[in-house]
Design an enzyme around this catalytic site. Structure first.
Site, short mmCIF file in Angstrom:
data_model
loop_
_atom_site.label_atom_id
_atom_site.label_comp_id
_atom_site.label_asym_id
_atom_site.label_seq_id
_atom_site.Cartn_x
_atom_site.Cartn_y
_atom_site.Cartn_z
N ASP A 153 0.67 -0.80 0.05
CA ASP A 153 -0.02 0.15 0.48
C ASP A 153 0.91 1.34 -0.44
O ASP A 153 1.90 1.61 1.07
CB ASP A 153 -0.35 0.17 1.41
CG ASP A 153 -2.09 1.27 1.34
OD1 ASP A 153 -2.40 1.17 -0.17
OD2 ASP A 153 -2.90 1.21 2.28
N HIS A 205 -3.56 13.74 1.27
CA HIS A 205 -4.34 13.25 2.43
C HIS A 205 -2.71 12.81 3.39
O HIS A 205 -2.91 12.33 4.68
CB HIS A 205 -4.21 11.65 1.77
CG HIS A 205 -4.46 10.56 3.29
ND1 HIS A 205 -5.73 9.78 3.34
CD2 HIS A 205 -3.44 9.14 3.23
CE1 HIS A 205 -5.03 9.01 4.70
NE2 HIS A 205 -4.19 8.06 4.29
N GLU A 252 -11.11 4.54 3.71
CA GLU A 252 -10.26 5.00 2.74
C GLU A 252 -9.80 4.14 1.54
O GLU A 252 -10.17 3.62 0.88
CB GLU A 252 -9.01 4.41 2.78
CG GLU A 252 -8.31 5.02 4.59
CD GLU A 252 -6.83 4.72 5.14
OE1 GLU A 252 -5.58 4.26 3.86
OE2 GLU A 252 -6.48 5.73 5.63
N GLU A 255 -9.09 4.74 -2.58
CA GLU A 255 -8.33 4.51 -2.65
C GLU A 255 -7.81 3.81 -4.71
O GLU A 255 -8.97 2.55 -4.63
CB GLU A 255 -7.10 3.01 -2.68
CG GLU A 255 -6.51 4.34 -0.76
CD GLU A 255 -5.94 3.00 -0.29
OE1 GLU A 255 -4.51 2.56 -0.54
OE2 GLU A 255 -5.72 2.77 0.87
N ASP A 264 -8.95 0.58 1.54
CA ASP A 264 -7.97 0.30 2.69
C ASP A 264 -8.75 -0.08 4.33
O ASP A 264 -8.61 1.05 4.53
CB ASP A 264 -6.63 0.98 2.23
CG ASP A 264 -6.10 0.71 3.89
OD1 ASP A 264 -5.65 -1.25 4.40
OD2 ASP A 264 -5.03 1.54 3.71
N ARG A 277 -8.79 3.46 13.57
CA ARG A 277 -7.53 4.30 13.58
C ARG A 277 -7.53 4.27 15.24
O ARG A 277 -6.28 4.41 15.43
CB ARG A 277 -8.61 5.93 13.65
CG ARG A 277 -9.34 6.13 12.30
CD ARG A 277 -7.78 6.35 10.96
NE ARG A 277 -8.52 5.88 9.39
CZ ARG A 277 -7.94 5.93 8.72
NH1 ARG A 277 -6.44 5.57 8.86
NH2 ARG A 277 -8.67 5.96 7.22
N GLN A 322 -5.02 1.92 14.62
CA GLN A 322 -3.29 2.50 14.41
C GLN A 322 -3.29 3.38 15.29
O GLN A 322 -2.06 3.16 15.49
CB GLN A 322 -4.15 2.91 12.99
CG GLN A 322 -2.76 3.64 11.91
CD GLN A 322 -3.39 3.84 10.70
OE1 GLN A 322 -5.31 4.18 10.43
NE2 GLN A 322 -2.81 4.60 10.12
N TYR A 329 0.75 2.35 15.64
CA TYR A 329 2.36 2.18 14.22
C TYR A 329 3.37 2.55 14.71
O TYR A 329 4.23 2.13 13.41
CB TYR A 329 1.11 2.84 13.42
CG TYR A 329 0.84 4.76 14.07
CD1 TYR A 329 0.58 5.62 14.45
CD2 TYR A 329 2.47 5.18 12.75
CE1 TYR A 329 1.39 6.97 14.78
CE2 TYR A 329 2.18 6.85 12.68
CZ TYR A 329 2.09 7.27 13.60
OH TYR A 329 2.52 8.62 14.40
N LYS A 364 -5.48 -2.63 9.76
CA LYS A 364 -5.86 -2.57 8.41
C LYS A 364 -6.29 -4.00 8.27
O LYS A 364 -6.65 -4.37 6.75
CB LYS A 364 -4.23 -1.95 7.52
CG LYS A 364 -4.17 -0.57 8.08
CD LYS A 364 -4.74 0.00 7.19
CE LYS A 364 -3.79 1.29 7.29
NZ LYS A 364 -4.65 2.93 6.22
N THR A 376 -9.14 -6.05 3.12
CA THR A 376 -9.13 -4.44 2.38
C THR A 376 -10.12 -5.38 1.07
O THR A 376 -9.75 -6.45 0.77
CB THR A 376 -7.67 -4.73 2.08
OG1 THR A 376 -6.72 -4.72 3.12
CG2 THR A 376 -7.46 -3.92 0.78
N THR A 389 -4.68 6.40 -0.39
CA THR A 389 -5.92 8.09 -0.38
C THR A 389 -6.40 8.89 -1.05
O THR A 389 -4.71 9.91 -0.85
CB THR A 389 -6.89 8.13 1.34
OG1 THR A 389 -6.81 7.02 2.57
CG2 THR A 389 -7.98 8.50 1.25
N GLU A 402 -10.38 12.10 8.12
CA GLU A 402 -9.85 13.78 7.28
C GLU A 402 -11.57 14.20 7.06
O GLU A 402 -12.18 15.72 7.49
CB GLU A 402 -9.63 13.73 5.88
CG GLU A 402 -7.96 13.08 5.62
CD GLU A 402 -7.62 13.18 4.17
OE1 GLU A 402 -8.18 14.03 3.52
OE2 GLU A 402 -7.83 11.92 3.83
#
Lengths: 444, 444
Positions: free
Chosen positions: B143, B150, B216, B218, B250, B254, B257, B261, B270, B274, B376, B390
């Protein structure tokens, strides 16, 4: 030594068992009848199909040839019938009852005095004549980070103010790795090329061959049976999903890594090659080497989904691990390789079963043949550092080699060989063989 | 509109061509004879083998059935013969000359007045009767992160002091994703469970269902031919390795994440699922929609290994992309879904061919069927935001939905549908179909 509660010893672990394969009974060789690891092999210099084999002494028993004799019954027969392809995935998919049945049948057939000796002798191939391929087709490869010493040492270089992040003691940190570039011991590794970290914080990156090429001494974990997407593997069941362990060298390009890794993690710094050893040592063979899970009482204890009686009693494994270096110069001078790292899987902060459960807690599906890396297994002592980056403190301090050279990172021609073994009094020594790779010059 | 220099238009792109399949000539349907995207399908409610098909109008031409008729010669015949399995990998492995030959042969066979019409009519399956599976077996999924809008918007929430990291304008940032949990449009998505970010910096994590579940928007990129390990795909050759594009959601947790992360990137946030669209739109079909690569003159220009005349003249694609939301309540009230995102692939900071070249610059081997996500595709305008994160500014501001509900993140029962299309004056509209998924409650 008292037996930890979580081991599941059986007939195949009897330390007094010996084999009719003579060298199996030699502790130096490290492939006794209590061991029986799996690989995919063929005879060197032939165009034979690769096929599954089990190590015994200095020999390999050809499982594809054995399968054609249909010598076993029940689950062992089903398991053996899955050993005719070019990977171990079909065997892995069958589950731990089948793996165990096959192990027991092979143990009985290879024992001194076994009636099957005459039938099996023609199926042996000397390990010196073998060529290996990847033992499994790896669908997904995940690399973890389970030595707190490595996380701290590495973190110091990237974040001197906060080497260990707040999540480390709660989350078994991992990331997705690249499956396509996994190779088996003996493959040369081309020095990677890429964008290298600028010399100054405001500088532009340079483009060229990696100048800070490194090894990482890890273990690999092969998943046997997986789980359907949307389900979790509970911690009490996690061990059953682990087929076995191998050695793993997570070659790393530090100057690429430190430039690219924020915010989404390592990518091209790792994806050029990852080397594993050909032999997968089954989890069942490692039962006698379980040791209790331990963690400082002042640290947060694992959340309930990551703890069980089995983890508590025997979540860790006692596996001695080394990394050795030879160079063009040392080989020319016929000097023995030097030991860069001397450590043990007991330096883990997280149990392997915890990795399995954590990986699936969100419903992620594991599949037979998936591979985990443990992350570099550094310990707290200097000789336990599992990367050049730790040994040279980020390239600040050269290591003096016994033959007069020095190193901060890997030079062209350097060869790293990982080795592993399980050793304890009163039990035959189990060798993991080796994972070896030599650095070739970059191609621009 | 002047033709950019890097397009490779041929007979199949003639906008005046029409098909004997009536609905192919209807711009509303979006599958004209200039399009011809590939999927793997079978008829719903049957136990037929999944097989390759090509969309034409509201129909699918069954390529496995067509292959048995051996209607083509030369490279088209070879390519068609590779379309009999349960994935497109064999076709992808053949290379762009074969893909192009098959496209031309299909274009000729499906044209109004084609002699083959009577032979092909019995091989059509209505799209309304089709069930799709993953179009390829994905070995590795990577990815990327190619919208600077983004990257900046997301970065602001994690690093308000430095939203865009210094490497962004130099490196096409990417990370390895999870292949096993890729699903095709229509699969439900179970709300994931895991360790959630502590409410305060010194707090303990909580364990439970994700509270900040996100989409997301994409695009996916399927690699056709790969490269041997240790070699690179030069930027001039990169386009030839791209089989085609699809839509990709995706799904992202959050709160998982932001806790997990650092330092190795997103992992369980993630890997639960997907979603991609079933149709792969070939790169060749997209040639008329190429637009020049552009970047502010004040930004660093790509390093030489990432630039070519072809990138300069037509490195970007003009693909209109939307994400729509329906909820339990909106469907009950029979209210139309609301558009959350309305953006375009032209918001990319990096060209897709640059992703291919960058991925292999270190010698990493790509394989047929490998999948890239673009990241994204947010643009700078509020309606171009491609995630709830966002839209709601990290959950600080609820979005009012037309039917009276509000949302900061996804609730159970919510369904996200991605759509894509290529539109320009004087050329038939190309639809990407859709990538749809509905959120089911967490299972604890």
């Amino acid at each position: 030594m008292s037996q930890p509660s979580a081991t599941h010893l059986n007939e195949t672990h009897d330390p007094s068992l010996t084999s009719w394969v003579a060298r199996a009974n030699d502790n130096e060789v490290g492939f006794p009848i209590q061991h029986l690891p799996f690989a995919i092999f063929r005879e060197q210099g032939t165009s034979q199909a690769f096929r599954p084999g089990v190590a015994i002494g200095d020999q390999i028993i050809d499982l594809a040839a054995l399968a054609s004799l249909k010598p076993f019954d029940g689950q062992a027969a089903v398991a053996l019938a899955a050993c005719t392809g070019t990977s171990l995935n079909a065997l892995m998919a069958l589950g731990d009852a089948h793996w165990s049945a096959l192990r027991l049948a092979l143990s009985r057939a290879l024992r001194k005095g076994a009636a099957m000796q005459a039938q099996l002798e023609p199926l042996l191939v000397a390990q010196t004549r073998a060529q290996y391929s990847m033992p499994a087709q790896v669908g997904d490869y995940t690399d973890f980070y389970i030595s707190i010493h490595h996380a701290t040492a590495g973190g110091k270089q990237m974040r001197p103010d906060a080497p260990l992040l707040p999540n480390y003691k709660w989350v078994p940190i991992g990331y997705h790795g690249r499956s396509s570039s996994l190779v088996v011991s003996g493959h040369d590794v081309l020095r990677p090329v890429g964008q290298l970290k600028p010399a100054t914080p405001d500088g532009d990156p340079t483009f060229g061959p990696c100048q800070r090429l490194d090894y990482e001494l890890e273990m690999g974990v092969f998943i046997g049976t997986g789980n359907p997407q949307g389900t979790r593997i509970p911690i009490e069941q996690a061990d059953k999903h682990i087929f076995g362990l191998c050695l793993l060298n997570d070659w790393s390009a530090r100057d690429i890594q430190y430039w690219e890794y924020q915010p989404l993690g390592p990518f091209l710094a790792k994806s050029f090659a990852t080397t594993i050893s050909p032999w997968i040592v089954t989890r069942e063979a490692l039962e006698p080497f379980r040791i209790p899970f331990s963690r400082p009482a002042t640290d947060p204890q694992p959340l309930p989904y990551l703890m069980s009686e089995s983890v508590k009693g025997g979540g860790f494994y006692d596996i001695h691990l080394t990394a050795q270096l030879s160079t063009d110069q040392s080989r020319k001078a016929q000097v023995a390789p030097t030991t860069l790292t001397d450590t043990n899987l007991d330096q883990a902060y997280w149990a392997i079963s915890q990795l399995v459960t954590h990986h699936t807690v969100n419903g992620c599906n594991l599949q037979p043949g998936d591979l985990f890396g443990t992350g570099t297994m550094s310990g707290p002592a200097p000789e336990q550092a599992g990367t050049f980056n730790e040994i040279s403190i980020g390239g600040k301090q050269a290591l003096q080699l016994p033959w007069g050279e020095e190193r901060k990172y890997l030079m062209d021609g350097d060869e790293i060989t990982l080795q592993g073994e399980c050793v304890k009094p009163g039990y035959p020594r189990l060798s993991f063989g080796q994972a070896s790779g030599r650095i070739l010059p970059a191609v621009i």
